[in-house]
Design an enzyme around this catalytic site. Structure first.
Site, PDB file in Angstrom:
ATOM      1  N   ARG A 201     123.705   4.757  35.277  1.00  0.00           N
ATOM      2  CA  ARG A 201     122.433   4.169  35.675  1.00  0.00           C
ATOM      3  C   ARG A 201     122.459   3.669  37.119  1.00  0.00           C
ATOM      4  O   ARG A 201     121.423   3.511  37.758  1.00  0.00           O
ATOM      5  CB  ARG A 201     122.079   3.028  34.734  1.00  0.00           C
ATOM      6  CG  ARG A 201     120.614   2.602  34.778  1.00  0.00           C
ATOM      7  CD  ARG A 201     120.241   1.680  33.624  1.00  0.00           C
ATOM      8  NE  ARG A 201     121.088   0.518  33.537  1.00  0.00           N
ATOM      9  CZ  ARG A 201     121.889   0.250  32.505  1.00  0.00           C
ATOM     10  NH1 ARG A 201     121.945   1.079  31.469  1.00  0.00           N
ATOM     11  NH2 ARG A 201     122.632  -0.835  32.493  1.00  0.00           N
TER      12      ARG A 201
ATOM     13  N   TYR B  29      96.223   2.507  47.864  1.00  0.00           N
ATOM     14  CA  TYR B  29      96.375   3.526  46.825  1.00  0.00           C
ATOM     15  C   TYR B  29      95.885   2.958  45.491  1.00  0.00           C
ATOM     16  O   TYR B  29      96.263   1.855  45.103  1.00  0.00           O
ATOM     17  CB  TYR B  29      97.851   3.890  46.778  1.00  0.00           C
ATOM     18  CG  TYR B  29      98.331   4.881  45.766  1.00  0.00           C
ATOM     19  CD1 TYR B  29      97.704   6.108  45.571  1.00  0.00           C
ATOM     20  CD2 TYR B  29      99.492   4.611  45.040  1.00  0.00           C
ATOM     21  CE1 TYR B  29      98.197   7.028  44.656  1.00  0.00           C
ATOM     22  CE2 TYR B  29     100.009   5.531  44.138  1.00  0.00           C
ATOM     23  CZ  TYR B  29      99.357   6.732  43.941  1.00  0.00           C
ATOM     24  OH  TYR B  29      99.863   7.638  43.035  1.00  0.00           O
TER      25      TYR B  29
ATOM     26  N   ASP C 138     103.318   0.559  51.843  1.00  0.00           N
ATOM     27  CA  ASP C 138     103.411   1.935  51.347  1.00  0.00           C
ATOM     28  C   ASP C 138     103.409   2.822  52.584  1.00  0.00           C
ATOM     29  O   ASP C 138     102.379   3.026  53.223  1.00  0.00           O
ATOM     30  CB  ASP C 138     102.233   2.246  50.436  1.00  0.00           C
ATOM     31  CG  ASP C 138     102.302   3.650  49.832  1.00  0.00           C
ATOM     32  OD1 ASP C 138     103.017   4.501  50.387  1.00  0.00           O
ATOM     33  OD2 ASP C 138     101.618   3.888  48.822  1.00  0.00           O
TER      34      ASP C 138
ATOM     35  N   LYS D  46     106.222  13.221  47.915  1.00  0.00           N
ATOM     36  CA  LYS D  46     105.370  13.843  48.918  1.00  0.00           C
ATOM     37  C   LYS D  46     106.202  14.571  49.981  1.00  0.00           C
ATOM     38  O   LYS D  46     106.815  15.591  49.688  1.00  0.00           O
ATOM     39  CB  LYS D  46     104.451  12.787  49.539  1.00  0.00           C
ATOM     40  CG  LYS D  46     103.692  11.946  48.516  1.00  0.00           C
ATOM     41  CD  LYS D  46     102.795  12.784  47.627  1.00  0.00           C
ATOM     42  CE  LYS D  46     101.793  11.971  46.832  1.00  0.00           C
ATOM     43  NZ  LYS D  46     102.360  11.082  45.813  1.00  0.00           N
TER      44      LYS D  46
END
Length: 403
Positions: free
Chosen positions: A63, A117, A189, A214
């Protein structure tokens, strides 16, 4: 920690060399894909010693990652001047939520850009509200009102530049500076330009968040996010991500690393094509407004020129006096543009948008516009030839105008 060389070489070189400091770098170009949930120790003493360290590069448990994820995090840290480390998340939204949860607690107030967003807005009005965090939206173009929105419980500000869909360009150094004076953390962001186009920490932000889905992934085949920060906030980000169980697969990390290596040349071509298409659109009578901060004369161009080192292929435009039916005729007639929500891949996309339901402080249509100029279209320009994309748009406009 960023390597000493990272501040003395160009971004293009960093994109190629970043994250290749591991032992694998002496033998292969890319790190092996380490698929392992279990990490082994030679003895009990080593097991107990391993618990004492919580840093990339130390095997502990799957993890916390392994060399594939560590290489990606290291590369992203080197690309963000002022960052001490980077935390990886299973999506861009997971990065936004994880970062906000790392800095906020019940009773705090979060200021959110009104043009953020939409899933970021939903996190503020939904998840965070349920956990006792109060949200307040603000117009990032109204600095005075923004400053007045702070109170002694305001602990964080959520920024985005340019604004989602409508592409307003804010003065981030000024906004983050006010937040710092008020004792609040600035998160941004930074997906539109990435750290190569907007070094967010150098511009005053505390935490820089990017949807690797993206531009960095770049091939529309991976979901991932990242948050980079200085030592204090990186430590908090990492701790919170581990408590939430956030983890990315080594296979996805390898895909993101692959995309990272070519991101510079992709962004360059996409930006050049987007600018050519934006200029073409701005000359059309059936286009009321082109919302592209890279376009000279467009709203926000001066701030983009002052603060940014580069852009990307994402921008919007607004039809003149057309309704949704006309807008849909145009989009449906496109051949080279897909219709989809994402962006930043090698292919071009078109998306209709209406922001009236998701604006509280910023008018739409904007003040000074005609009330009928409200139908927006967002374009994500890919790697196709700009001339072909313009020809495709031209025939789609012709279809729209037939009725």
């Amino acid at each position: 920690m960023s390597s000493p060389k990272s501040s003395s070489i160009g971004k293009g070189t960093q994109l190629v060399t970043g994250g290749r400091s591991g032992a694998f770098g002496k033998h292969v170009v890319n790190p092996p894909v380490w698929r392992a949930s279990t990490h082994l120790y030679p003895d009990c003493a080593s097991l107990r010693e391993g618990v004492k360290s919580n840093a990339d590069g130390n095997f502990f448990y799957g993890r916390r990652g392994a060399p594939t994820q560590w290489a990606l995090a290291e590369a992203l840290t080197e690309l963000e001047p002022g960052a001490d480390g980077t935390v990886l998340y299973p999506s861009g939204l997971a990065a936004l939520v994880g970062a906000l949860m790392a800095v906020l607690r019940a009773g705090d107030v979060l200021l959110v850009q009104d043009n953020a967003y939409d899933p970021t807005r939903n996190t503020a009005v939904g998840l965070l509200k349920r956990y006792g965090v109060e949200h307040r939206f603000f117009d990032p173009l109204d600095t005075a009102a923004y400053s007045d929105a702070f109170c002694d419980r305001t602990k964080a500000v959520m920024l985005e530049n340019p604004g989602s869909l409508t592409m307003e360009m804010a003065d981030v150094p000024a906004l983050s500076g006010i937040a710092r004076e008020k004792g609040a953390v600035s998160l941004i962001d930074n997906t539109w330009a990435t750290s190569t186009g907007f070094p967010a920490l150098e511009r005053g932000c505390d935490i820089s968040i990017t949807a690797l889905t993206k531009h960095i992934g770049g091939h529309s085949d991976v979901m991932m996010g990242a948050a980079s920060a200085g030592e204090k906030w990186h430590r908090r980000l990492r701790q919170t991500a581990q408590q939430l169980g956030h983890v990315v697969s080594p296979d996805d990390a390898a895909l993101a690393l692959r995309g990272l290596r070519t991101m510079g040349v992709r962004l360059k071509q996409e930006s050049e094509s987007a600018l050519a298409i934006a200029r073409w659109l701005s000359a059309r009578d059936d286009v009321a407004h082109v919302l592209c901060p890279m376009l000279p004369g467009a709203p926000g161009y001066e701030l983009w020129q002052r603060d940014f080192l580069g852009g990307c292929g994402l921008f919007s435009f607004v039809l003149r006096g057309r309704d949704d039916a006309a807008r849909c005729r145009l989009i449906d007639a496109l051949d080279l543009f897909g219709i989809g929500y994402s962006w930043g891949g090698f292919e071009s996309l078109a998306l209709p948008f209406d922001v009236e339901p998701i604006r509280k402080k910023m008018s739409w249509p904007k003040t000074g516009w005609g009330v009928e100029d409200r139908c927006g279209i967002r374009l994500s320009i890919g790697l196709e030839d700009a001339g072909d994309l313009i020809a495709d748009l031209e025939q789609a406009f012709a279809v729209m105008n037939q009725d």
